[in-house]
Each structure stands twice: as C-alpha cells, then as structure tokens.
Design an enzyme around this catalytic site. Sequence first.
Site, PDB file in Angstrom:
ATOM      1  N   LYS A  89      45.573   6.978  -4.621  1.00  0.00           N
ATOM      2  CA  LYS A  89      46.242   7.070  -3.317  1.00  0.00           C
ATOM      3  C   LYS A  89      45.230   7.593  -2.305  1.00  0.00           C
ATOM      4  O   LYS A  89      44.702   8.694  -2.451  1.00  0.00           O
ATOM      5  CB  LYS A  89      47.450   7.995  -3.407  1.00  0.00           C
ATOM      6  CG  LYS A  89      48.120   8.207  -2.057  1.00  0.00           C
ATOM      7  CD  LYS A  89      49.437   8.947  -2.200  1.00  0.00           C
ATOM      8  CE  LYS A  89      50.036   9.222  -0.830  1.00  0.00           C
ATOM      9  NZ  LYS A  89      51.294   9.963  -0.940  1.00  0.00           N
TER      10      LYS A  89
ATOM     11  N   LYS B 273      47.458   2.630  -3.475  1.00  0.00           N
ATOM     12  CA  LYS B 273      48.147   2.777  -2.191  1.00  0.00           C
ATOM     13  C   LYS B 273      47.162   3.193  -1.121  1.00  0.00           C
ATOM     14  O   LYS B 273      46.381   4.103  -1.393  1.00  0.00           O
ATOM     15  CB  LYS B 273      49.234   3.842  -2.357  1.00  0.00           C
ATOM     16  CG  LYS B 273      49.971   4.146  -1.097  1.00  0.00           C
ATOM     17  CD  LYS B 273      51.010   5.205  -1.348  1.00  0.00           C
ATOM     18  CE  LYS B 273      51.569   5.599   0.006  1.00  0.00           C
ATOM     19  NZ  LYS B 273      52.336   6.798  -0.066  1.00  0.00           N
TER      20      LYS B 273
HETATM   21  C1  PBG Z   1      54.214  11.364  -0.001  1.00  0.00           C
HETATM   22  C2  PBG Z   1      54.257   9.918   0.343  1.00  0.00           C
HETATM   23  C3  PBG Z   1      53.775   9.318   1.507  1.00  0.00           C
HETATM   24  C4  PBG Z   1      54.069   7.969   1.406  1.00  0.00           C
HETATM   25  C5  PBG Z   1      54.700   7.775   0.197  1.00  0.00           C
HETATM   26  N1  PBG Z   1      54.793   8.990  -0.460  1.00  0.00           N
HETATM   27  C6  PBG Z   1      53.183   9.928   2.712  1.00  0.00           C
HETATM   28  C7  PBG Z   1      51.889  10.611   2.677  1.00  0.00           C
HETATM   29  O1  PBG Z   1      51.171  10.648   1.684  1.00  0.00           O
HETATM   30  O2  PBG Z   1      51.552  11.154   3.727  1.00  0.00           O
HETATM   31  C8  PBG Z   1      53.730   6.941   2.438  1.00  0.00           C
HETATM   32  C9  PBG Z   1      54.453   5.645   2.338  1.00  0.00           C
HETATM   33  C10 PBG Z   1      54.321   4.748   3.517  1.00  0.00           C
HETATM   34  O3  PBG Z   1      53.535   4.962   4.453  1.00  0.00           O
HETATM   35  O4  PBG Z   1      55.055   3.760   3.532  1.00  0.00           O
HETATM   36  N2  PBG Z   1      55.502  11.850  -0.325  1.00  0.00           N
END
Ligand code: PBG
Length: 329
Positions: free
Chosen positions: A201, A255
């Site tokens: 991520k 991601k």
């Molecule tokens: C963290 C989380 C995020 C997203 C999914 N889980 C936000 C982040 O890491 O700031 C982002 C998903 C998206 O942008 O669609 N709980």
Amino acid sequence: MSSEQRSPYVRPRRLRRTAALRELVADVRLGVDDLVAPLFVREGIDEPQPIESLPGVVQHTIESLRTEVGELIDLGVRAVILFGVPAEKDTVGSGAYDRDGIVQVALRDLRAEFGDSVVLMADLCVDEYTDHGHCGIVDDHGVVDNDATLEIYAKAAVAQATAGAHVVAPSGMMDGQVAVIREALDGAGHVDVSILAYSAKYASALYGPFRDAVDVSIADGGDRKGYQQDYRNVAEALREIDLDLDEGADMVMVKPALSYLDVIADVAAHVDVPVAAYHVSGEYAMIHAAGERGWIDADAVALEHLTAIKRAGATIILTYFTRWFAERR
Ligand code: PBG
C-alpha cells in the site's frame, strides 16, 4: 519491414474484424464476480449522505446499507468491504474495536440478513476512528507507535470476526500486523476468518476523496509517508508481500491500482495466492470529473481501466464502479 519481406499471409487484423470474433479471442475477461464494492456506513444519521468527491457513492445508514447489499447480491456481486464513520473519534480509535462500533453493528446486521451469500470484508484500521486521523496510536512526538498499534488491531480483528466478518483486511501498514491479527483470531476461535492483507500500500495522493468519505483529516498537515510505501520503490512491495504471506495472509493487495500496474504484475508473478488491487477513490473521481466535462467517455474509460487492472494480474478488484459494472451487463 519492406512489403517484399512481409508475409502476405500474416494479418492479425483478421481476428479483429467482427465483434463476435473479438469476443471469441479476448484473453482478459472482467466479470462481476471479480469485483468488491467498498461501502461506507455512518453512525448517527437517518438518511444516506452523498459524498461530493465520490459521485454516486454515499455514507449509508444501517438500513440503507442492508438494502444496498441486498441489491448488489441480486446483481451478482460476491463481496463488499465495509468502512465505518463513527459519531465520535478519540485518540486510540476505540470505535474500531468496540462491540457496538458502527462496522460491528453493520456486520451483525448483514450477517444475520444475508448469511454466507455474500463475502463480508471489513477494512481493519483506525484512521476513521482516531481524532488525529492516523492509522495507529501516536506517541508524544507525533510518531505512530507500531507495536502499541498492533494491540488495537488485534482487538479490532476479533471484534469484526465476532460480529460476522468473513474476511478482515488490515490496511494500516504496521509491521507485523498480519501475524498479530492471525494469532488473535485463532486465539478467539476464528480460525476460519481469512486475512486480505493490504500488503503493498503506497502513500498516495489518490486517497483524497476517500478521506472526505470517512471525514478524516490528518492532524498538523501530516501524512502517512512514515508507514505507507514510497512510490519510488518496487522491490519493497515484494518484500512486504513475502512478510505478509509468512505471517499468514490468505490474500494480498496492491493499492492504488492504475499507477501501480507494474507492481500488480510483479506480485502476480511472485505469489500463488489471490491478488487483489484497489482501484481507489481518486482513480474513480478522476474518471467522473473528466466525464462530466465531456472530455472523456467515462463509461468506456472505466471499463478500460478495470480491464487493465485484471490484465496486469489482479484476480480481485475493489472498485467504486462495482455496482455500475454489475448493472451494465
Ligand atoms: C485506511 C484506508 C484508506 C483507504 C482504504 N483504507 C485511506 C488511507 O490510507 O489514507 C483509501 C481508499 C480509497 O482511496 O479509495 N483505512
């Protein structure tokens, strides 16, 4: 190549001549059963609330969430992932593990209503629930304390599994999170609950609309670069994947998706578990915004992007286009 050298017999265009031929020879097929719908549920509201930067996506009430999931099931969708927006936030994000935290309430409701007919996934993180907006416990210097955070994640995993989650999906990028969650789940008798690890991520600017959706702003203009990955790195993604698999992850995720197709392809070649990719909020919002201006054909671009993510090697795609895709068949 001059025309004398070119074989007159080799003509790849022959297979592109009709729609039926193209359909026959296509090697990447996107199906509704590849997709996971991200859904938001908010505590303390009576009506679903639109999210301005995510057109067509809402913050649900418990009731509207139930209706939405029922309709998605009827459309052939196999999985949803839940995100909670609590009425109150605090320093440790207690809403993430309270028995009556909004996602736990929603999970109990959906599991009672739909049983095993849809895969219920729960995003496992605390950023939606903390008043400082970080994905963990912040120490006196404003730094996220990895190991203190793990204790909270373990509690959240057990709370989500107890409430009915089939899959927990840790997204906080703390080191060792998968091992701690596996141990906690097993210890509580939830050996059958699987872990979809957000393994690779990246710290991305494409999460902007999501943060509107969950009412998160990071304290003091902060960011997540101290725990999410640097987008200049790719080998590190494979290292994160290996660690999560060693720790017991059942599925892994990359991601965002579209700017990371190379990472998806590397990961898919590297592992023998299902590979998920999260087509994130900013990727969705960009398509909508350009489509609204008439600058692109939004539907065609959405289909092209989702297909590209599959072509890169993802077998599961989390996308805000899930319902749209299911309806267009
Ligand atoms: C963290 C989380 C995020 C997203 C999914 N889980 C936000 C982040 O890491 O700031 C982002 C998903 C998206 O942008 O669609 N709980």
